[in-house]
Scaffold this active site. Structure first.
Site, short mmCIF file in Angstrom:
data_model
loop_
_atom_site.label_atom_id
_atom_site.label_comp_id
_atom_site.label_asym_id
_atom_site.label_seq_id
_atom_site.Cartn_x
_atom_site.Cartn_y
_atom_site.Cartn_z
N GLY A 139 1.00 -1.17 0.13
CA GLY A 139 -0.04 -0.11 -0.09
C GLY A 139 0.67 1.10 0.09
O GLY A 139 2.20 0.89 0.23
N SER A 178 12.56 -13.42 -38.70
CA SER A 178 13.49 -14.07 -37.55
C SER A 178 14.11 -12.50 -37.01
O SER A 178 15.44 -12.26 -37.20
CB SER A 178 14.68 -14.88 -37.96
OG SER A 178 15.14 -14.50 -39.41
#
Lengths: 639, 299
Positions: free
Chosen positions: A35, A546
């Site tokens: 938090g 590729s």
């Protein structure tokens, strides 16, 4: 109402032996609280310690003093001061590191990793989460889901935490309103689904006032779920590693007190073991049987994941630190090239290609990381292009190690796939990583010895086998040129075969899609097929984008020296895009097509291609002629 | 790992840490203070390496002001474990006759803080196990299991390495050293319970008995030997006392108690409301005193 704390105290006072027996059999749960500074995280943890009687009177006195001096709660106790440790951060009023807290209930002992919610401290949260079974994501009920909520949830999910508690805090400040709570929960569910979080538990609470912490709050009669502590006490921790059939133990230390005893010590990383079990030593592959599981309190009949043990084997086999003892019939993989998620934790950015020390289990190797395939925005979870990873960034990279390591994917077994990278000069821990999969499998495959060898195949065809690997952007002209080259070679009497996208995708690779993992597998299979065909004596032409150097390098490594010819069909992006024969660039630009090379996925140009053809200055025919001439001229195909 | 109890998980973690150091450190040592935490740490070391003796010596940084019963157990414990016992006393403190009665905090600085640095440098130990726990004190909650010290033994809380999973990075440069805390995640209750379960030998001072005492500055002190300078009007009085923590006897406050067995001690501990370090004079100086001491090299 029966107050559990009161009950415990009563038991301690009246029957200490019964209490000790109860405490002895408690299980352990480790969780992380996430938090931001304002979400009331320290207050919540302080409250948990306070309510479970983990604060002593003298601490309470100094807490009351401090609360008046620097507290933010007026004359009330500021629980946050209980857990904010170091002097510097106490002055700043923020937590700056990972701190570990302890408390116990009747059922469990808890270890809490308390980590800050600050933007720049991804590192700390990942560290705290790495040992956690559960994550509590704190939300300020007034604010709902914020960017940092997304960040914390993403990180908890990334590190593999399966149990998520959404603690909607400060309910007292919104008058314990159910509608707002329901809205936040619904918002979070959408987000959680998107992220792949299967399940979570939302609890409305107030750390400051103590609502729904240890007992159900009268202020929220509409809430039907459990109070936070009851939920933590009851939750079942999934136990994949213990239940797995796959026994894994990294050897930590060889115990050799005298010539008659040779034990192997380690903490079991998966599965279980008993005397007589058949095991395999990796990497040697030798098998033996478990003789004894030795402890100071006598031999054990069985040991399970998580335990630190010393085992002896029935046979004399070589085994030392860094080796593994595993189930004989179910061994983990062995490889030296991987895809992994990497969390960068150092001020100095990652240097692609640099050799870092890599510790995985008890294995220490040298690893170099490629330029990231992409970086992940921890707030939006989008993939973004990156050349490196900076402090507190996360990316997916390929890495290679100087020797083979024994591993499993982090998702399957975190103990077998989690690693750290260490700078070899400063010795700092610079990154944490999680292995996804091996790029090239190198398990213990034994080659079939064949009488007619590759030289025999090639000799009959009167040619030297070769792989012509065409690479370039979509629309650069690879297929067209490769097709022309094959025609010319065929005319010269050469035995050739052209592998292109269509003939591969329709058959061999029809199970593969266009995710990065699939793309890598696609290229891997093509490279393997090309290798087999060169063994058969053929000249292979491949025409695939590729885009990544790593995969082209992988293909090159598979071939014999001199048989891999990389051909860069060099066409600038704007020209390829202007051609756009298949209309793909248009789709990519409009966002219809994701991960399109050159648009939102990088193309890594070859650095040392054997042949480069520039399609802006030559036609396809000229390019093909250039390639064939080059091959003949260079003696590549003089057979 | 749900099938293991919390103590089994803690034990397995500690043993893992002890073995990592034995495998990776060049010259490790175990700091042994004869207290209950040291007793548990030593016991875990015996278990980690059984049937071998632990492959490192014990080091006691002595102040000459420990309780007599501590000195007695010290020798026996080392012998039982089959380990070499090294005792180091700061020669400068010895020469100057530094003592807790006349020299206040200088006593701790010279005998303990300086003594420890000197001992590690003298023997060339690169890694030292310590029995500190994270639940003892707020600043320790953030301490790593592997805690790095510069060549002059300083601890920099902002420059510690992240520790993930059970992967510890023990690499260091020449001159640097590491303090390793194998029982970081144990609480005071865990320690007591484990001593009880495993039948670990501890100094009898932890159990209540009639002992000669005086009260001074609100602390109940035991007159352990003839070196204790009594002020006018102070006469040792026999009281039934025990200690929650053990250090130099003139600095360690006792509590009045009738707890003669371990379960009774645990019972009292759980029902009382004074935290453990309250008995040690050293922490009272200032709010962040422990953190300051740690930065200077106190364990």
């Amino acid at each position: 109402m029966s107050d559990p704390i009161y009950q415990t105290e009563k038991l301690i006072a009246e029957d200490i032996d019964a209490y000790l027996d109860q405490h002895q059999h408690k299980s352990m749960l480790r969780f992380i609280t996430c938090g931001s500074v304002d979400d009331g995280k320290s207050t919540l943890i302080g409250r948990l310690l306070y309510d479970s009687k983990m604060i002593f009177e003298d601490q309470l006195a100094s807490l009351e003093n401090d609360s008046k001096k620097v507290g933010t709660q007026g004359q009330d106790i500021d629980f946050a001061l209980l857990v904010d440790g170091l002097a510097a951060e106490r002055e700043q009023g923020i937590t700056i590191d990972v701190a570990y807290r302890f408390f116990a209930t009747e059922k469990r002992k808890y270890i809490v990793a308390d980590t800050p919610g600050h933007e720049q401290y991804t590192r700390n949260m990942v560290t705290g989460a790495s040992t956690a079974d559960l994550a509590i994501i704190l939300i300020d009920a007034r604010k709902g889901i914020l960017t940092q909520t997304r960040r914390h949830s993403y990180l908890a999910h990334l590190i593999g935490i399966k149990n998520i508690v959404l603690a909607v805090n400060k309910m007292d400040l919104i008058n314990y309103d159910q509608t707002q709570f329901d809205q936040i929960t619904a918002d979070y569910r959408i987000f959680a689904d998107h992220l792949g979080i299967k399940d979570f538990t939302a609890i409305p609470l107030s750390g400051l006032k103590g609502d729904n912490i240890t007992s159900h709050s009268d202020n929220m009669p509409w809430y039907e779920g459990a109070a936070l502590i009851d939920h933590l006490d009851a939750i079942k921790i999934t136990d994949d590693e213990t239940n797995s059939e796959k026994f894994r133990m990294p050897v930590q230390w060889v115990n050799r007190p005298n010539l008659d005893f040779r034990g192997f010590s380690g903490q079991i990383a998966g599965g279980s073991i008993k005397s007589g079990d058949l095991v395999r030593i990796l990497p040697s592959g030798k098998t033996s049987k478990i003789d004894k599981i030795v402890t100071m309190d006598g031999d054990l009949s069985k040991a399970i994941a998580g335990q630190s043990v010393t085992i002896t084997l029935q046979d004399e086999v070589d085994c030392s630190r860094g080796d593994f003892i595993v189930s004989a019939d179910n061994p983990p993989e062995v490889a030296d090239q991987f895809e992994a998620t990497i969390v960068w934790m150092a001020e100095d950015a990652m240097l692609p290609g640099r050799a870092y020390a890599m510790k995985i289990g008890t294995q220490m190797v040298s690893a170099s990381v490629q330029q990231p395939k992409y970086q992940i925005n921890v707030n939006s979870h989008e993939h973004i292009a990156a050349k490196t990873l900076e402090l507190n960034t996360i990316g997916v990279c390929e890495l290679s190690t100087d020797k083979q390591i024994i591993f499993e994917s982090y998702a399957d077994n975190p103990s077998m796939g989690g690693f750290i990278l260490i700078d070899r000069i400063t010795n700092a821990t610079v990154a944490a990583g999680m292995l996804h999969f091996a790029l090239r499998r190198s398990q213990n495959v034994h080659w079939q010895a064949i009488d007619i060898n590759r030289e025999g195949h090639a000799a009959l065809k009167n040619q030297k086998p070769k792989t012509l690997w065409f690479t370039g952007l979509s629309g650069s002209g690879k297929s067209t040129i490769a097709n022309l080259v094959e025609k010319k070679l065929h005319a010269l009497g050469k035995h050739t075969y052209l592998l292109d996208g269509d003939n591969v995708r329709h058959g061999l690779n029809k199970d593969l899609g266009f995710t990065d993992k699939d793309r890598i597998e696609n290229i891997r299979r093509i490279a393997e097929v090309a290798r087999l065909m060169t063994d058969a004596g053929l000249i292979i032409l491949t025409a695939f984008i590729s885009p990544f150097r790593a995969e082209r390098q992988m293909a090159r490594n598979l071939m014999q020296e001199g048989e891999f010819i990389e051909i860069h069909v060099n066409t600038p992006l704007e020209i390829a895009e202007a051609r756009d024969i298949k209309g793909l660039y248009k789709k990519a630009r409009s966002g219809e097509l994701k991960n399109f090379t050159g648009i939102d996925s990088p193309y890594e140009e070859p650095q040392n291609a054997e042949i480069t053809v520039d399609t802006t200055t030559m036609s396809a025919e000229e390019a093909a002629e250039h390639i064939v001439t080059h091959l003949l001229g260079q003696g590549h195909d003089n057979g | 790992m749900g099938q293991l109890t919390h103590l089994q998980r803690l034990e397995a973690e500690s043993i893992h840490i002890l073995r990592e150091v034995a495998a990776e450190a060049e010259k490790p040592v175990m700091l042994y203070s004869v207290g209950k935490d040291s007793a548990v740490m030593l016991h875990l070391a015996k278990k980690a390496f059984y049937p071998s003796p632990p492959p490192f010596p014990l080091l006691h940084v002595d102040t000459t002001w420990k309780f007599q019963e501590m000195y007695k157990l010290r020798e026996k414990a080392a012998q039982d474990a089959g380990m070499e016992l090294l005792v180091y006393q700061n020669p400068e403190a010895k020469e100057k006759g530094i003592n807790p009665f006349d020299h206040g905090s200088l006593h701790t600085d010279m005998w303990k803080t300086e003594g420890l640095k000197q001992a590690l440098d003298t023997y060339g130990f690169d890694t030292a196990f310590g029995g500190a726990r994270r639940d003892e004190e707020k600043s320790r909650a953030k301490e790593r299991v592997f805690s790095f010290r510069s060549a002059n033994h300083r601890w920099d809380p902002k420059n510690q390495r992240p520790e993930l999973w059970n992967l510890y990075n023990s690499r260091k440069s020449a001159g640097e050293s590491i303090r390793v805390f194998p029982i970081s995640n144990w609480t005071e209750l865990d320690i007591w319970q484990y001593i009880h379960l495993e039948n670990i030998e501890i100094v009898p001072l932890y159990l209540s008995e009639k002992r000669p005492t005086i009260t001074r500055d609100g602390m109940l002190l035991m007159v352990d030997d003839e070196r204790f300078p009594l002020k006018d009007g102070e006469t040792p009085e026999m009281r039934s006392i025990r200690f929650r923590t053990l250090g130099c006897y003139p600095l360690t406050g006792a509590v009045e108690s009738e707890a003669k067995t371990l379960p009774e001690v645990i019972q009292e501990m759980l029902l009382t409301t004074t935290s453990e370090r309250q008995g040690r004079a050293i922490d009272h100086d200032q709010a962040a005193s422990m953190e300051k001491k740690k930065q200077e090299g106190y364990f």
